[in-house]
Scaffold this active site. Structure first.
Site, short mmCIF file in Angstrom:
data_model
loop_
_atom_site.label_atom_id
_atom_site.label_comp_id
_atom_site.label_asym_id
_atom_site.label_seq_id
_atom_site.Cartn_x
_atom_site.Cartn_y
_atom_site.Cartn_z
N LYS A 22 0.84 -1.21 0.00
CA LYS A 22 0.00 0.00 0.00
C LYS A 22 0.87 1.26 0.00
O LYS A 22 0.66 2.17 -0.79
CB LYS A 22 -0.90 0.00 1.25
CG LYS A 22 -1.52 1.35 1.55
CD LYS A 22 -2.37 1.34 2.80
CE LYS A 22 -1.62 1.55 4.10
NZ LYS A 22 -1.30 2.94 4.44
N CYS A 117 -4.04 13.07 13.21
CA CYS A 117 -4.75 11.80 13.08
C CYS A 117 -4.57 11.01 14.37
O CYS A 117 -3.85 11.45 15.27
CB CYS A 117 -4.29 11.03 11.86
SG CYS A 117 -2.77 10.17 12.04
N ARG A 122 1.39 14.58 13.10
CA ARG A 122 1.79 14.41 11.70
C ARG A 122 1.73 15.70 10.87
O ARG A 122 0.98 15.80 9.90
CB ARG A 122 0.97 13.30 11.04
CG ARG A 122 1.13 11.98 11.76
CD ARG A 122 0.31 10.89 11.15
NE ARG A 122 0.97 10.27 10.00
CZ ARG A 122 0.43 9.28 9.30
NH1 ARG A 122 -0.74 8.81 9.61
NH2 ARG A 122 1.08 8.76 8.28
N1 EPU Z 1 6.83 14.56 10.42
C1 EPU Z 1 7.01 15.90 10.73
N2 EPU Z 1 6.95 16.80 9.70
C2 EPU Z 1 6.72 16.44 8.41
C3 EPU Z 1 6.56 15.07 8.10
C4 EPU Z 1 6.62 14.16 9.13
O1 EPU Z 1 7.20 16.26 11.88
O2 EPU Z 1 6.68 17.32 7.53
C5 EPU Z 1 6.86 13.57 11.51
C6 EPU Z 1 5.48 12.92 11.66
O3 EPU Z 1 4.62 13.69 12.47
C7 EPU Z 1 5.83 11.60 12.28
C8 EPU Z 1 7.20 11.27 11.69
O4 EPU Z 1 7.71 12.51 11.17
O5 EPU Z 1 5.91 11.71 13.67
C9 EPU Z 1 7.16 10.24 10.58
O6 EPU Z 1 6.37 10.69 9.51
P1 EPU Z 1 6.66 10.29 8.00
O7 EPU Z 1 6.51 11.51 7.17
O8 EPU Z 1 7.92 9.51 7.91
O9 EPU Z 1 5.45 9.30 7.72
P2 EPU Z 1 4.34 9.40 6.60
O10 EPU Z 1 4.96 9.62 5.29
O11 EPU Z 1 3.25 10.30 7.05
C10 EPU Z 1 4.50 6.84 6.08
C11 EPU Z 1 3.53 5.69 6.01
C12 EPU Z 1 3.07 5.33 7.41
C13 EPU Z 1 4.31 4.94 8.22
C14 EPU Z 1 5.32 6.10 8.23
C15 EPU Z 1 6.61 5.80 8.95
C16 EPU Z 1 2.48 6.00 3.86
C17 EPU Z 1 1.27 6.32 3.07
N3 EPU Z 1 2.39 6.06 5.18
O12 EPU Z 1 3.77 7.91 6.67
O13 EPU Z 1 2.21 4.22 7.28
O14 EPU Z 1 3.94 4.64 9.53
O15 EPU Z 1 5.64 6.46 6.86
O16 EPU Z 1 7.21 4.68 8.41
O17 EPU Z 1 3.52 5.65 3.29
C18 EPU Z 1 0.50 2.73 7.91
O18 EPU Z 1 0.66 2.16 6.82
O19 EPU Z 1 -0.21 2.25 8.83
C19 EPU Z 1 1.17 4.02 8.14
C20 EPU Z 1 0.80 4.85 9.10
#
Ligand code: EPU
Length: 420
Positions: A22, A117, A122
């Site tokens: 996904k 969320c 996030r």
């Molecule tokens: N963060 C910031 N600022 C930003 C972006 C992120 O502070 O601009 C913080 C977030 O708040 C969080 C951490 O960095 O605490 C990690 O966020 P990241 O951006 O790495 O995650 P994401 O891209 O929002 C993806 C997956 C998540 C998975 C995370 C970490 C997708 C669609 N989602 O989320 O998947 O947990 O990476 O590996 O790729 C899931 O599938 O259940 C899921 C939540």
């Protein structure tokens, strides 16, 4: 709202084939916005989140066709709308990933901010800072990010944290920028490397994806291609735990051990027999797991997306386990629900102390997010008696044909459709 009912206590045995990832498929679908040519993606899982992504793309003007159950063709030659609305972005925050490609190809975009969320705040500051460094003017107004740039230009960007989404958004934006972008402290997840493969097949020049430094030489245009999504490492890990937790023996065909090393190491430390082969991974076990200590980390560390499932396994361990969540600030919502099945878990800030119990017993529980939901299903499979999991729409976002696949392994599991 549908419920899943599990009659626990049956050891799961046999083979199951992993679906496409996904979290890899979502950015790959959005990358189709970067070209007017057709892109074909294979091994796309049939999930609620994928349908949401396709709905958003269609609203933007992208045409798509399912060529088979798992292959989708997309063509973004008539994009007429450059906005991702709040009602879609709030249901699936990965929708925010249209910002980079829309801005890079069309010079502007308006995308709702996702809001918080269940698992954490996030924010998207890293996405926005990076796009500004690529030359975009970015304003946040009335809940929307409005970004503009005649043409983005390359830049040296150092991410404060290796955010998966920010790395993906910036890679897609930089692919069409003028000049070279160097992305330091980039996320190293396999999903990033998969996106780079697709972009390079489309004519981009991306190197270093999968390491902390990704270099993107911008090109003026990209072209169509065909690509197969990587297998879902989180789904694979979930089925391996299902086998181990029920004292069974499960082989996950198509799963890649190289994407799951930190997880498999912890599974072995818990005493589970794990065999990696070229065709997939097998886990079998017939005793109580040993307690372990683990901390979630960005890849290649232990994945946050398998923390809840691992906690479910460790509720039955012989001893006391400590789990620390470092990626999201509120990702222990499953602990209280697992406790309803008899688990002994104490949460102190971002650490959960799990004292193993000899058995779990079925109870009605409520799902709170995707991975929390599946941890409750896992616990229900191992528990004595019946477990009813409500709010299963969370599961449908990320697990393809979950009940069917678990039934194939011998589980007694069914869905009660809501009367509405
Ligand atoms: N963060 C910031 N600022 C930003 C972006 C992120 O502070 O601009 C913080 C977030 O708040 C969080 C951490 O960095 O605490 C990690 O966020 P990241 O951006 O790495 O995650 P994401 O891209 O929002 C993806 C997956 C998540 C998975 C995370 C970490 C997708 C669609 N989602 O989320 O998947 O947990 O990476 O590996 O790729 C899931 O599938 O259940 C899921 C939540």
């Amino acid at each position: 709202m549908d419920k899943i009912v599990v009659w626990g206590g049956v050891p799961l045995r046999g083979e199951v084939t992993v679906s496409g990832s996904k979290n890899a498929a979502l950015p790959l679908l959005f990358a189709s916005l970067l070209t007017a040519d057709e892109c074909r993606l294979g091994r796309v899982p049939q999930l609620a989140d994928i349908r949401t992504a396709l709905r958003l793309l269609r609203d933007l003007g992208v045409q798509y066709d399912w060529l088979s159950d798992t292959e989708v063709a997309l063509k973004a030659d008539a994009v007429h709308h450059l906005e991702a609305p709040y009602d879609l972005v709030k249901t699936m925050r990965a929708s925010f990933l249209v910002l980079g490609p829309l801005l890079a190809r069309f010079g502007r975009a308006r995308v709702s901010t996702p809001g918080g969320c269940a698992i954490g705040a996030r924010p998207v500051n890293l996405h926005l800072d990076g796009l500004q460094q690529l030359g975009a003017s970015v304003r946040v107004q009335q809940g929307y990010v409005e970004a503009e740039a005649k043409r983005l230009h390359g830049a040296h960007i150092s991410l404060e944290f290796p955010s998966v989404g920010a790395t993906e958004n910036l890679m897609m934006a930089a692919a069409l920028a003028e000049g070279t972008t160097v992305l330091n402290n980039a996320a190293r997840e396999p999903e990033i490397a998969d996106l780079a493969l697709l972009l390079n097949d489309m004519g981009a020049q991306v190197s270093g994806a999968g390491s902390s430094t990704v270099i993107i030489e911008g090109v003026p245009t990209l072209h169509g291609t065909e690509h197969t999504v990587i297998p879902d490492r989180v789904e694979a890990g979930t089925f391996l735990i299902a086998g181990a937790m029920t004292s069974g023996d499960v082989f996950v065909r198509g799963s890649r051990g190289d994407h799951l090393q930190a997880f498999l190491a912890k599974l072995r430390e818990a005493g589970v027999n794990v065999e990696e082969t070229a065709d997939g991974i097998r886990a079998h076990y017939s005793q109580r797991p040993t307690s372990v200590t683990l901390s979630t980390e960005p890849y290649p560390g232990f994945p946050t997306d398998l923390q809840a499932q691992m906690m479910a396994l460790l509720t039955l361990s012989d001893g006391q386990s400590m789990l620390t969540e470092t990626i999201f600030e509120n990702r222990f919502l499953h602990a209280q629900e697992l406790a309803r099945l008899g688990a002994d878990i104490r949460v102190h800030g971002n650490t959960a102390e799990v004292r193993g119990v000899a058995f779990l017993s079925g109870a009605p529980v409520m799902a709170t997010d995707l991975r929390a939901s599946v941890s409750l299903i896992l616990a229900g499979l191992a528990a004595q008696g019946v477990t009813e999991v409500s709010r299963v729409y969370h599961l449908d976002r990320g697990y393809e044909r979950l009940e069917e696949k678990l039934s194939q392994l011998g589980a007694n599991i069914g869905r009660v459709k809501s009367e509405k």
